[in-house]
Design an enzyme around this catalytic site. Structure first.
Site, short mmCIF file in Angstrom:
data_model
loop_
_atom_site.label_atom_id
_atom_site.label_comp_id
_atom_site.label_asym_id
_atom_site.label_seq_id
_atom_site.Cartn_x
_atom_site.Cartn_y
_atom_site.Cartn_z
N CYS A 283 -4.30 105.52 34.17
CA CYS A 283 -4.53 106.97 34.07
C CYS A 283 -3.69 107.65 33.01
CB CYS A 283 -4.33 107.64 35.43
SG CYS A 283 -2.62 107.62 36.03
N CYS B 61 2.14 103.07 41.86
CA CYS B 61 1.69 104.43 42.16
C CYS B 61 1.26 104.55 43.62
CB CYS B 61 0.54 104.81 41.24
SG CYS B 61 -0.05 106.50 41.47
#
EC number: 2.8.1.13
Length: 365
Positions: free
Chosen positions: A204, A108
């Protein structure tokens, strides 16, 4: 007060809604910079609303907007769901199906938060992108260097090893010289309601920690059973799908044996989980791929003594590295290390400086 040492600039702050990035935005705003807040919507956050200690959930977007409103700075929420799924979630799932232990936060940072967000920041006319990471950027003789955060308990350099030299020049990390407690005090000083907000703890896009359900949703029928074989060659039982196992795992094997057994190797091609005694986890050397190098180039026949980390929670270990072509390296521990897992990152240090790193392959011995 930490000052970036820059003249008044236009700075995009990556605002996650947490205390760290919120404190960065407030700090830079007080210093007179033109601050623009950007929050990325990275996934279908509906499932994470109301979940405590998750990152980038609906509540986080709201918190980031409230901080921006309090500071009087512009704030934008950008829909990066498709980019995030392609670059991070699909990679995460496929890595597990290959018998690896993936590290989605690095992917990410590499692809979405830095590559794509820096592009967006430049399009907005920003001079810099600032984040709330606990790392330091130090200007060395040959340009910007990535160093560990001064607070060892919060250092995030392991997760940023894929940052390129070009990206590093554009990035700013105002919290690198602070402790978490000092950051919270700053947030309180600025009157930010997120000053006492708990840190995010989960991946997440998996706020409940059930990564298997995510894998099965994206790749149905991915839990095919197969053999569990002892490293000495005999069959011990049946596993419930290789996605349920990781190197070094002891619990949940469902095997009765006369000594503790650990997952030693996962063979995705033949769908086999190999187990053995703890001593079978010992590793002397391994190969890393897709190496990102931030220091002076290593010569083809050169061997360099360094410190390496093979898990974010493990201390650095002394090792010797050497090049294997353009994007691979051999890493040889000075003393054997346990449970080196394919798919995890190997980050290379010289003292507090990050020299680079790469992804651990199956070439382990």
């Amino acid at each position: 007060m930490i000052n970036l040492g820059d003249k008044q600039s236009t700075i995009v702050v990556a605002m996650s809604g947490g205390v760290d990035s919120s404190a960065v935005a407030a700090m830079l705003h007080e210093q007179g910079h033109n601050v623009i807040g950007i929050t990325l919507q990275l996934y279908d956050h509906g499932m994470a609303v109301g979940k405590k200690n998750s990152c980038c959930a609906g509540q986080d977007i709201y918190d980031a907007k409230m901080v921006a409103n309090k500071l009087g700075i512009p704030h934008y929420v950008l829909d990066y769901e498709s980019k995030f799924k392609e670059s991070v979630i699909d990679n995460f799932v496929d890595s597990y199906l290959q018998g690896e232990t993936p590290l989605p936060c690095v992917q990410c940072n590499k692809s979405v938060k830095f590559r794509d967000l820096i592009k967006t920041a430049r399009e907005l006319g920003a001079d810099k992108l600032a984040t709330g990471h606990y790392v330091r950027k130090i200007n060395g003789d040959n340009g910007a260097e990535l160093h560990t955060g001064l607070d060892p308990a919060k250092d995030q350099s392991y997760f940023l090893f894929m940052t390129t030299k070009e990206q590093l020049e554009y990035l700013r990390f105002p919290l690198g010289g602070l402790t978490k407690g000092e950051t919270r005090k700053l947030a309180s000083k600025f009157g930010l309601e997120v000053a006492d907000k708990p840190d995010s703890q989960d991946i997440c896009f998996i706020p409940d920690g059930n990564y298997k359900s995510v894998i099965n949703k994206i790749r149905p029928n991915s839990s095919e059973s197969g053999k569990i074989i002892h490293v000495n060659g005999f069959e011990l039982g049946e596993h419930s799908g290789i996605i349920n196992y990781t190197i070094g795992q002891r619990r949940g094997l469902g095997i009765a044996y006369n000594e503790p057994l650990y997952v030693v190797k996962i063979d995705p091609k033949d769908n086999i989980v190999y187990v053995g005694p703890e001593s079978a986890l010992n590793v002397q050397e391994f190969i890393i791929r897709d190496v990102n190098w931030l220091a002076d180039e290593i010569k083809d026949n050169e061997k360099l003594e360094v410190a390496v980390k093979i898990r974010s929670t493990r201390p650095p270990r002394l090792a010797e590295i050497s090049k294997l072509g353009d994007d691979k390296m051999k890493v040889k521990f000075l003393c054997e290390e346990k449970a080196v897992a394919p798919g995890q990152a190997c980050v290379i240090y010289a003292g507090e400086r990050v020299l680079g790193g790469g992804w651990i392959t199956r070439e382990i011995r």
